[in-house]
Design an enzyme around this catalytic site. Structure first.
Site, PDB file in Angstrom:
ATOM      1  N   LYS A  56       6.785  -0.627   2.395  1.00  0.00           N
ATOM      2  CA  LYS A  56       7.373   0.081   3.509  1.00  0.00           C
ATOM      3  C   LYS A  56       6.504   0.010   4.759  1.00  0.00           C
ATOM      4  O   LYS A  56       6.963   0.250   5.869  1.00  0.00           O
ATOM      5  CB  LYS A  56       7.498   1.573   3.137  1.00  0.00           C
ATOM      6  CG  LYS A  56       8.470   1.902   2.070  1.00  0.00           C
ATOM      7  CD  LYS A  56       8.498   3.451   1.946  1.00  0.00           C
ATOM      8  CE  LYS A  56       9.295   3.914   0.785  1.00  0.00           C
ATOM      9  NZ  LYS A  56       9.210   5.397   0.634  1.00  0.00           N
ATOM     10  N   GLU A 111       2.955  -8.083   8.148  1.00  0.00           N
ATOM     11  CA  GLU A 111       2.296  -7.150   7.218  1.00  0.00           C
ATOM     12  C   GLU A 111       1.579  -6.071   8.030  1.00  0.00           C
ATOM     13  O   GLU A 111       1.050  -6.348   9.122  1.00  0.00           O
ATOM     14  CB  GLU A 111       1.308  -7.964   6.361  1.00  0.00           C
ATOM     15  CG  GLU A 111       0.411  -7.192   5.434  1.00  0.00           C
ATOM     16  CD  GLU A 111       1.108  -6.524   4.253  1.00  0.00           C
ATOM     17  OE1 GLU A 111       2.027  -5.727   4.511  1.00  0.00           O
ATOM     18  OE2 GLU A 111       0.702  -6.765   3.107  1.00  0.00           O
ATOM     19  N   ASP A 115      -5.291  -6.483   2.639  1.00  0.00           N
ATOM     20  CA  ASP A 115      -6.454  -5.927   1.940  1.00  0.00           C
ATOM     21  C   ASP A 115      -7.005  -7.002   1.001  1.00  0.00           C
ATOM     22  O   ASP A 115      -7.831  -7.824   1.404  1.00  0.00           O
ATOM     23  CB  ASP A 115      -5.972  -4.659   1.206  1.00  0.00           C
ATOM     24  CG  ASP A 115      -7.088  -3.903   0.530  1.00  0.00           C
ATOM     25  OD1 ASP A 115      -8.251  -4.157   0.836  1.00  0.00           O
ATOM     26  OD2 ASP A 115      -6.792  -3.040  -0.327  1.00  0.00           O
ATOM     27  N   LYS A 143      -8.128  -6.102   7.005  1.00  0.00           N
ATOM     28  CA  LYS A 143      -9.201  -5.301   6.386  1.00  0.00           C
ATOM     29  C   LYS A 143      -9.888  -6.198   5.367  1.00  0.00           C
ATOM     30  O   LYS A 143      -9.288  -6.567   4.359  1.00  0.00           O
ATOM     31  CB  LYS A 143      -8.556  -4.085   5.711  1.00  0.00           C
ATOM     32  CG  LYS A 143      -9.481  -3.125   5.027  1.00  0.00           C
ATOM     33  CD  LYS A 143      -8.632  -1.984   4.422  1.00  0.00           C
ATOM     34  CE  LYS A 143      -9.429  -1.024   3.615  1.00  0.00           C
ATOM     35  NZ  LYS A 143      -8.557   0.013   3.001  1.00  0.00           N
ATOM     36  N   ASP A 172       0.617   4.559   4.875  1.00  0.00           N
ATOM     37  CA  ASP A 172       0.685   5.880   4.224  1.00  0.00           C
ATOM     38  C   ASP A 172      -0.437   6.090   3.226  1.00  0.00           C
ATOM     39  O   ASP A 172      -1.096   5.140   2.783  1.00  0.00           O
ATOM     40  CB  ASP A 172       2.005   6.007   3.464  1.00  0.00           C
ATOM     41  CG  ASP A 172       1.968   5.238   2.137  1.00  0.00           C
ATOM     42  OD1 ASP A 172       1.638   4.029   2.163  1.00  0.00           O
ATOM     43  OD2 ASP A 172       2.246   5.839   1.088  1.00  0.00           O
TER      44      ASP A 172
HETATM   45  P1  IMP Z   1      -2.996  -6.575  -0.596  1.00  0.00           P
HETATM   46  O1  IMP Z   1      -3.440  -7.350   0.611  1.00  0.00           O
HETATM   47  O2  IMP Z   1      -2.179  -7.385  -1.543  1.00  0.00           O
HETATM   48  O3  IMP Z   1      -4.139  -5.893  -1.301  1.00  0.00           O
HETATM   49  O4  IMP Z   1      -1.997  -5.437  -0.195  1.00  0.00           O
HETATM   50  C1  IMP Z   1      -1.893  -4.885   1.043  1.00  0.00           C
HETATM   51  C2  IMP Z   1      -1.053  -3.646   0.888  1.00  0.00           C
HETATM   52  O5  IMP Z   1      -1.860  -2.606   0.307  1.00  0.00           O
HETATM   53  C3  IMP Z   1      -0.605  -3.129   2.245  1.00  0.00           C
HETATM   54  O6  IMP Z   1       0.691  -3.594   2.573  1.00  0.00           O
HETATM   55  C4  IMP Z   1      -0.616  -1.635   2.024  1.00  0.00           C
HETATM   56  O7  IMP Z   1       0.615  -1.218   1.486  1.00  0.00           O
HETATM   57  C5  IMP Z   1      -1.686  -1.397   0.987  1.00  0.00           C
HETATM   58  N1  IMP Z   1      -2.992  -1.013   1.606  1.00  0.00           N
HETATM   59  C6  IMP Z   1      -4.174  -1.641   1.479  1.00  0.00           C
HETATM   60  N2  IMP Z   1      -5.145  -1.005   2.178  1.00  0.00           N
HETATM   61  C7  IMP Z   1      -4.550   0.062   2.745  1.00  0.00           C
HETATM   62  C8  IMP Z   1      -5.023   1.098   3.609  1.00  0.00           C
HETATM   63  O8  IMP Z   1      -6.199   1.204   4.019  1.00  0.00           O
HETATM   64  N3  IMP Z   1      -4.101   2.009   4.003  1.00  0.00           N
HETATM   65  C9  IMP Z   1      -2.796   1.960   3.610  1.00  0.00           C
HETATM   66  N4  IMP Z   1      -2.310   1.004   2.825  1.00  0.00           N
HETATM   67  C10 IMP Z   1      -3.180   0.053   2.376  1.00  0.00           C
END
Ligand code: IMP
Length: 195
Positions: A56, A111, A115, A143, A172
């Site tokens: 979302k 996006e 992360d 990040k 969120d």
């Molecule tokens: P990844 O890059 O596959 O680890 O996933 C990224 C997703 O993790 C994002 O779309 C967010 O939904 C969630 N996410 C990762 N870090 C944060 C944060 O600091 N705050 C909020 N959501 C986060």
């Protein structure tokens, strides 16, 4: 304008509403320029960009971004989740898939925050299989501290090297804080007290 007292759990504002607005407009201008350079609207196979927001978290960013782009854009959405149990725990799958056919389309994946990079690399693989003409990534926040999969981001709003959990502007924590107009760090005590 922010009230002097921040909502419970909020530590520090990183990017204000004004800063976000400015940066979103800059990203939109970059995307538009690149798109106009790479494909002319006189081209017989000209097609609008398909901007796919990841639900979302990206819904606010996507809606502001596409309204700042003046070439035609078709929005769509996906939602992915990881299996917690079963044969492939941790493996990502679609909870909601895009309805648009991506064959020979220029796809922009939008996006909120990258992360580990696992979500974007999963989507890139899936969309390649569908025959997209090009796939580009636009992330509001990069990040980096927990990155597992290297992903080449084409457009980044803000770089964040800290390890705090960020909320606001769509992001969120347990479904809270998405409607904040700024992006802020969540205090570690707010995370501890809910677990
Ligand atoms: P990844 O890059 O596959 O680890 O996933 C990224 C997703 O993790 C994002 O779309 C967010 O939904 C969630 N996410 C990762 N870090 C944060 C944060 O600091 N705050 C909020 N959501 C986060």
């Amino acid at each position: 304008m922010y009230s002097k007292t921040l909502p419970t759990g909020i530590d520090k504002i990183l990017w204000s509403e004004t800063k976000i607005k400015r940066r979103v407009c800059e990203l939109a201008a970059e995307i538009e320029q690149d798109y106009l350079k790479s494909i002319s609207n006189k081209h017989p196979r000209y097609q609008p960009i398909v901007a796919i927001g990841i639900l979302k978290g990206a819904f606010i960013f996507l809606s502001d971004l596409i309204r700042a782009i003046s070439v035609p854009v078709e929005p769509d959405f996906v939602r992915v989740s990881s299996y917690s149990m079963g044969v492939n725990p941790g493996q990502l799958h679609f909870v909601h898939d895009a309805k648009t056919s991506l064959k020979e389309r220029h796809v922009l994946i939008v996006e909120d925050i990258v992360d580990t990079g696992l979500t974007l690399s999963f989507l890139a693989n899936e969309f390649k299989k569908r025959g997209a003409a090009s796939i580009k990534f636009c992330a509001l926040i990069d990040k980096t501290c927990r990155r597992e999969k290297e992903v080449q981001l084409d457009y980044v709003g803000f770089h964040y090297s800290g390890d705090a959990f960020l909320v606001g502007y769509g992001l969120d924590y347990e479904e809270k804080y998405r409607n904040l107009i700024y992006i802020a760090t969540l205090s570690p005590s707010a995370i501890q007290s809910s677990s």
